[in-house]
Design a protein around this motif. Structure first.
Motif, short mmCIF file in Angstrom:
data_model
loop_
_atom_site.label_atom_id
_atom_site.label_comp_id
_atom_site.label_asym_id
_atom_site.label_seq_id
_atom_site.Cartn_x
_atom_site.Cartn_y
_atom_site.Cartn_z
N PHE A 106 -11.39 -28.60 -68.97
CA PHE A 106 -11.77 -28.18 -70.32
C PHE A 106 -13.28 -28.13 -70.39
N GLY A 107 -13.82 -27.04 -70.96
CA GLY A 107 -15.26 -26.89 -71.06
C GLY A 107 -15.74 -26.61 -72.47
N ILE A 108 -16.92 -27.14 -72.78
CA ILE A 108 -17.62 -26.86 -74.03
C ILE A 108 -18.91 -26.14 -73.66
N ILE A 109 -19.03 -24.88 -74.06
CA ILE A 109 -20.15 -24.03 -73.65
C ILE A 109 -21.15 -23.90 -74.78
N ASN A 110 -22.43 -24.07 -74.46
CA ASN A 110 -23.50 -23.87 -75.43
C ASN A 110 -23.85 -22.39 -75.46
N ALA A 111 -23.49 -21.72 -76.54
CA ALA A 111 -23.74 -20.29 -76.67
C ALA A 111 -24.98 -20.05 -77.53
N GLN A 112 -25.18 -18.80 -77.95
CA GLN A 112 -26.32 -18.45 -78.79
C GLN A 112 -26.17 -19.04 -80.18
N ASP A 113 -27.33 -19.17 -80.89
CA ASP A 113 -27.34 -19.65 -82.27
C ASP A 113 -26.68 -21.01 -82.41
N LYS A 114 -26.81 -21.84 -81.37
CA LYS A 114 -26.29 -23.21 -81.37
C LYS A 114 -24.78 -23.28 -81.55
N LYS A 115 -24.08 -22.17 -81.31
CA LYS A 115 -22.63 -22.17 -81.42
C LYS A 115 -22.01 -22.78 -80.16
N LYS A 116 -20.79 -23.28 -80.31
CA LYS A 116 -20.06 -23.86 -79.20
C LYS A 116 -18.82 -23.01 -78.91
N LEU A 117 -18.55 -22.82 -77.61
CA LEU A 117 -17.35 -22.12 -77.18
C LEU A 117 -16.49 -23.09 -76.39
N LEU A 118 -15.18 -23.01 -76.58
CA LEU A 118 -14.24 -23.84 -75.84
C LEU A 118 -13.41 -22.98 -74.89
N PHE A 119 -13.09 -23.52 -73.72
CA PHE A 119 -12.17 -22.82 -72.83
C PHE A 119 -11.44 -23.86 -71.97
N MET A 120 -10.29 -23.47 -71.44
CA MET A 120 -9.47 -24.33 -70.61
C MET A 120 -8.99 -23.55 -69.39
N TYR A 121 -8.66 -24.27 -68.34
CA TYR A 121 -8.11 -23.64 -67.14
C TYR A 121 -7.18 -24.63 -66.44
N ALA A 122 -6.28 -24.11 -65.68
CA ALA A 122 -5.32 -24.90 -64.92
C ALA A 122 -4.82 -24.03 -63.78
N PRO A 123 -4.10 -24.62 -62.81
CA PRO A 123 -3.54 -23.79 -61.74
C PRO A 123 -2.71 -22.63 -62.32
N GLU A 124 -3.08 -21.42 -61.96
CA GLU A 124 -2.37 -20.19 -62.31
C GLU A 124 -2.69 -19.64 -63.70
N VAL A 125 -3.57 -20.29 -64.47
CA VAL A 125 -3.80 -19.82 -65.84
C VAL A 125 -5.16 -20.28 -66.34
N SER A 126 -5.75 -19.52 -67.30
CA SER A 126 -6.99 -19.93 -67.96
C SER A 126 -7.06 -19.26 -69.32
N SER A 127 -7.92 -19.79 -70.20
CA SER A 127 -8.09 -19.21 -71.53
C SER A 127 -9.45 -18.55 -71.64
N VAL A 128 -9.57 -17.61 -72.55
CA VAL A 128 -10.84 -16.93 -72.81
C VAL A 128 -11.70 -17.83 -73.70
N PRO A 129 -12.99 -18.05 -73.39
CA PRO A 129 -13.83 -18.87 -74.25
C PRO A 129 -13.86 -18.33 -75.68
N HIS A 130 -13.73 -19.23 -76.66
CA HIS A 130 -13.72 -18.80 -78.05
C HIS A 130 -14.48 -19.78 -78.93
N GLU A 131 -15.03 -19.27 -80.03
CA GLU A 131 -15.82 -20.10 -80.95
C GLU A 131 -14.91 -20.99 -81.79
N ILE A 132 -15.47 -22.11 -82.27
CA ILE A 132 -14.72 -23.02 -83.13
C ILE A 132 -15.45 -23.29 -84.44
N GLY A 133 -16.21 -22.32 -84.91
CA GLY A 133 -16.86 -22.46 -86.20
C GLY A 133 -17.93 -23.54 -86.20
N GLU A 134 -17.99 -24.31 -87.29
CA GLU A 134 -19.04 -25.29 -87.49
C GLU A 134 -18.62 -26.71 -87.14
N LEU A 135 -17.49 -26.89 -86.49
CA LEU A 135 -16.99 -28.23 -86.22
C LEU A 135 -17.97 -29.07 -85.40
#
Length: 206
Positions: A106-135
């Protein structure tokens, strides 16, 4: 997200899609195991760029063709469940191979404008990084912590068991120490801290 960040994330996610297979006897005690893999190239990449924070594990499934894996993150802020409560989730299973081993994280990515993106990965599958608002906004935050909730030894997972793997915390005052495997301590932490993310996994037999 700018073009450079998209390119970097594409490379990172591609390298994270690793599957290993082997054959052997299967029993209840070896149904599934998970262990820390903090010194992997994945975490080194996050640290070198720097991209953010990464939790990385090694997952072994001894009945992958009969298993269903759910890997998710729960969010809390000021003691209340976030909306949505499950901020990101991977759900997969019934591999064509009976035994599967690979990286899960599981990753928390520091994007532009101080936004955070979350993504996950596992054997055979992964998710696209996506924003989580102001949390995960830094407003009023005096400190941030990300910890593994399991030790250095390999952990066996029983069918249907929910296991806490990692904790991400934002505090407005000072940090306190909690036992992440104690439910009462977890509840106190959720009430005390500004923001808490809990990384969990459950593997079921189909």
């Amino acid at each position: 997200m700018n073009r450079y960040l998209r390119t970097v994330l594409s490379v990172v996610l591609c390298t994270m899609w690793i599957v290993g297979c082997s054959n052997g006897p299967v029993n209840e005690e070896s149904f599934a195991t998970i262990s820390l893999n903090p010194d992997s190239a994945y975490e080194q990449t996050f640290e070198d760029l720097p991209l953010g924070e990464l939790y990385n594990f090694n997952l072994k499934l001894a009945q992958a063709d009969q298993s269903w894996v759910t890997f998710w993150v729960e969010g809390y802020q000021y003691g209340e469940q976030a909306e949505p409560f499950r901020l990101t989730e991977l759900s997969y299973g019934k591999s064509p191979d009976p035994v599967v081993e690979g990286s899960m994280g599981f990753g928390i990515i520091n994007a532009q404008d101080k936004k955070k993106l979350l993504f996950m990965y596992a054997p055979e599958v992964s998710s696209v990084p996506h924003e989580i608002g102001e949390l995960l906004t830094a407003d009023g935050v005096r400190g941030t912590s990300w910890d593994y909730a399991i030790g250095e030894e390999e952990v066996a997972l029983a069918p249907g068991e929910t296991k806490l793997l990692g904790v991400y915390r934002q505090v407005e005052q000072s940090f306190r120490t909690y036992d992440y495997q104690d439910q009462e301590d977890l509840e106190r932490m959720i009430q005390d801290d500004k923001t808490v993310l809990l990384l969990k996994v459950k593997i079921e037999v189909l």
